[in-house]
Design a protein around this motif. Structure first.
Motif, PDB file in Angstrom:
ATOM      1  N   THR A 130       0.804  -1.229   0.000  1.00 21.67           N
ATOM      2  CA  THR A 130       0.000   0.000   0.000  1.00 21.67           C
ATOM      3  C   THR A 130       0.835   1.277   0.000  1.00 21.67           C
ATOM      4  O   THR A 130       0.322   2.350  -0.328  1.00 21.67           O
ATOM      5  CB  THR A 130      -0.917   0.040   1.244  1.00 21.67           C
ATOM      6  OG1 THR A 130      -0.108   0.066   2.433  1.00 21.67           O
ATOM      7  CG2 THR A 130      -1.854  -1.164   1.276  1.00 21.67           C
TER       8      THR A 130
ATOM      9  N   TYR B  15       1.772   2.707   2.665  1.00 21.79           N
ATOM     10  CA  TYR B  15       1.338   3.455   3.840  1.00 21.79           C
ATOM     11  C   TYR B  15       1.927   2.800   5.087  1.00 21.79           C
ATOM     12  O   TYR B  15       2.556   1.736   5.024  1.00 21.79           O
ATOM     13  CB  TYR B  15      -0.193   3.491   3.937  1.00 21.79           C
ATOM     14  CG  TYR B  15      -0.880   4.086   2.729  1.00 21.79           C
ATOM     15  CD1 TYR B  15      -0.491   5.331   2.228  1.00 21.79           C
ATOM     16  CD2 TYR B  15      -1.917   3.410   2.093  1.00 21.79           C
ATOM     17  CE1 TYR B  15      -1.120   5.882   1.113  1.00 21.79           C
ATOM     18  CE2 TYR B  15      -2.546   3.952   0.980  1.00 21.79           C
ATOM     19  CZ  TYR B  15      -2.146   5.176   0.496  1.00 21.79           C
ATOM     20  OH  TYR B  15      -2.758   5.721  -0.614  1.00 21.79           O
TER      21      TYR B  15
ATOM     22  N   TYR C  28       4.809  11.469   1.594  1.00 24.46           N
ATOM     23  CA  TYR C  28       3.664  12.335   1.340  1.00 24.46           C
ATOM     24  C   TYR C  28       3.971  13.715   1.943  1.00 24.46           C
ATOM     25  O   TYR C  28       4.067  13.851   3.178  1.00 24.46           O
ATOM     26  CB  TYR C  28       2.405  11.718   1.941  1.00 24.46           C
ATOM     27  CG  TYR C  28       2.179  10.324   1.401  1.00 24.46           C
ATOM     28  CD1 TYR C  28       1.625  10.121   0.152  1.00 24.46           C
ATOM     29  CD2 TYR C  28       2.589   9.205   2.137  1.00 24.46           C
ATOM     30  CE1 TYR C  28       1.464   8.840  -0.362  1.00 24.46           C
ATOM     31  CE2 TYR C  28       2.426   7.922   1.635  1.00 24.46           C
ATOM     32  CZ  TYR C  28       1.873   7.741   0.382  1.00 24.46           C
ATOM     33  OH  TYR C  28       1.725   6.479  -0.123  1.00 24.46           O
TER      34      TYR C  28
ATOM     35  N   GLY D 145      -2.436   6.589   6.526  1.00 23.41           N
ATOM     36  CA  GLY D 145      -1.829   7.304   5.409  1.00 23.41           C
ATOM     37  C   GLY D 145      -2.432   8.689   5.274  1.00 23.41           C
ATOM     38  O   GLY D 145      -3.182   9.147   6.142  1.00 23.41           O
TER      39      GLY D 145
ATOM     40  N   MET E  67      -5.427   9.068   0.448  1.00 25.52           N
ATOM     41  CA  MET E  67      -5.032   7.676   0.206  1.00 25.52           C
ATOM     42  C   MET E  67      -5.953   7.027  -0.819  1.00 25.52           C
ATOM     43  O   MET E  67      -7.090   7.498  -1.064  1.00 25.52           O
ATOM     44  CB  MET E  67      -5.020   6.864   1.509  1.00 25.52           C
ATOM     45  CG  MET E  67      -6.386   6.559   2.094  1.00 25.52           C
ATOM     46  SD  MET E  67      -6.401   5.208   3.315  1.00 25.52           S
ATOM     47  CE  MET E  67      -5.139   5.617   4.472  1.00 25.52           C
TER      48      MET E  67
END
Length: 341
Positions: free
Chosen positions: A116, A118, A240, A315, A319
């Motif tokens: 993912t 994350y 991010y 996240g 996301m």
């Protein structure tokens, strides 16, 4: 003379019946009490043999039989051997399962983080509103007894309890029967004050032991606050920009390292019995200050005998919800199926 299985079952039935009623036990009672499907005449013959061997006695003419000290000794020895073996087998099985479970959950967290991009977490399964399965009291020395408490999920707790006087085998046996007969299968919420008072009254001079055992049962049954949580991918947060500034990133990394915030998240998720599917918390909906700029998606998985845990993905608010929800649904189903086979 070695006792065969039939004689042992009849002796056990006599002792259990006598402990419950306090009255001498006849062959007709035993014919209804056992699963041997024997006639009263056959049972009388077996009882005669047991009496000749000294395991039961006839208190007076035309009465049923009661256990002798020798009979009690055989019963207690077999009971303790059986229960000790059962507890040891449980412990060995649990150690093996716990080791496999730990490795599995660590791998799950790592795989989720890779797939993912994350941060991910997964809590080890714990029991909620679990019930008592078995109590075993045994003597340690003149001043102490060991209370082995087994709850759902075969979680075993050992407690050393102090006693004011040395307890003989018959007293321990009666206390074991009293506690197991009345408490097995109950949750702590179902063990009310009236029930405790009745048990203490039946225990007589040993009422304090009953009180101490019930306290130990309550301690064993209550949900474990010290959750084991496995994490992975915390550094994915830096990918991010909206989460990568020093303060936000530091708060999130600290949350993953110290795990107190994650513990609160898991406790909140598991506390709601109805939240067994996928839950999505956006920003402040998670009620966790360090995650106010994140989205948190959780799923509750359930193993055998009511053991539950939480999987979580943390996240940015942007996301890929479709991918995350799909991944969690699939993983939740795999974990549910794995331990229901």
């Amino acid at each position: 003379m070695q006792l065969d299985d039939r004689k042992i079952k009849i002796l056990q039935a006599i002792i259990r019946n006598y402990l419950e009623t306090g009255e001498p036990v006849g062959s007709r009672t035993i014919s209804k009490y056992t699963d041997l499907n024997l006639s009263s005449a056959t049972i009388r013959n077996e009882m005669a043999d047991l009496e000749e061997l000294g395991y039961i006695v006839q208190p007076h003419t035309s009465a049923g039989r009661i256990p002798s000290d020798k009979g009690y000794r055989l019963y207690v020895d077999r009971l303790m051997i059986d229960k000790e073996r059962e507890v040891e087998e449980m412990k060995e099985l649990l150690l093996e399962k716990e080791e496999k479970m730990e490795n599995l959950l660590k791998q799950v967290a790592k795989t989720l983080a890779v797939n993912t991009n994350y941060a991910t977490m997964i809590s080890a399964p714990t029991l909620h509103h679990n019930k008592l399965k078995f109590i075993q009291l045994s003597r340690v020395d003149a001043d102490q007894i060991l209370a082995v408490i087994v709850v759902e999920g075969n979680v075993i707790k050992n407690n050393i309890l102090s006693v004011s006087e040395e307890l003989n085998d018959e007293t321990l046996l009666k206390l074991n029967l009293l506690l197991n007969t009345n408490l097995n299968g109950l949750s702590i919420e179902e063990i009310n004050l009236g029930m405790i008072a009745a048990l203490k009254q039946q225990a007589g001079i040993h009422s304090q032991i009953v009180s101490d055992v019930i306290d130990a049962v309550a301690e064993a049954i209550k949900a474990d606050d010290d959750l084991e949580i496995y994490t992975s991918g915390a550094k994915n947060i830096f990918k991010y920009p909206e989460l990568a500034d020093n303060q936000k990133a530091s708060e999130l990394i600290t949350a993953f390292e110290e795990k107190q915030v994650l513990n609160e998240l898991v406790q909140e998720t598991l506390a709601d019995e109805e939240k067994t599917g996928i839950q999505v918390y956006i920003g402040e909906e998670a009620k966790l200050q360090s995650m106010k700029d994140c989205s948190v998606v959780t799923a509750t998985y359930e193993l055998e005998e009511g053991m539950r845990g939480t999987i979580g993905i943390i996240g940015p608010k942007r996301m890929d919800y479709e991918k995350v929800v799909g991944t969690l649904k699939n993983l939740k189903q795999q974990l549910d199926d794995l331990y229901k086979k």
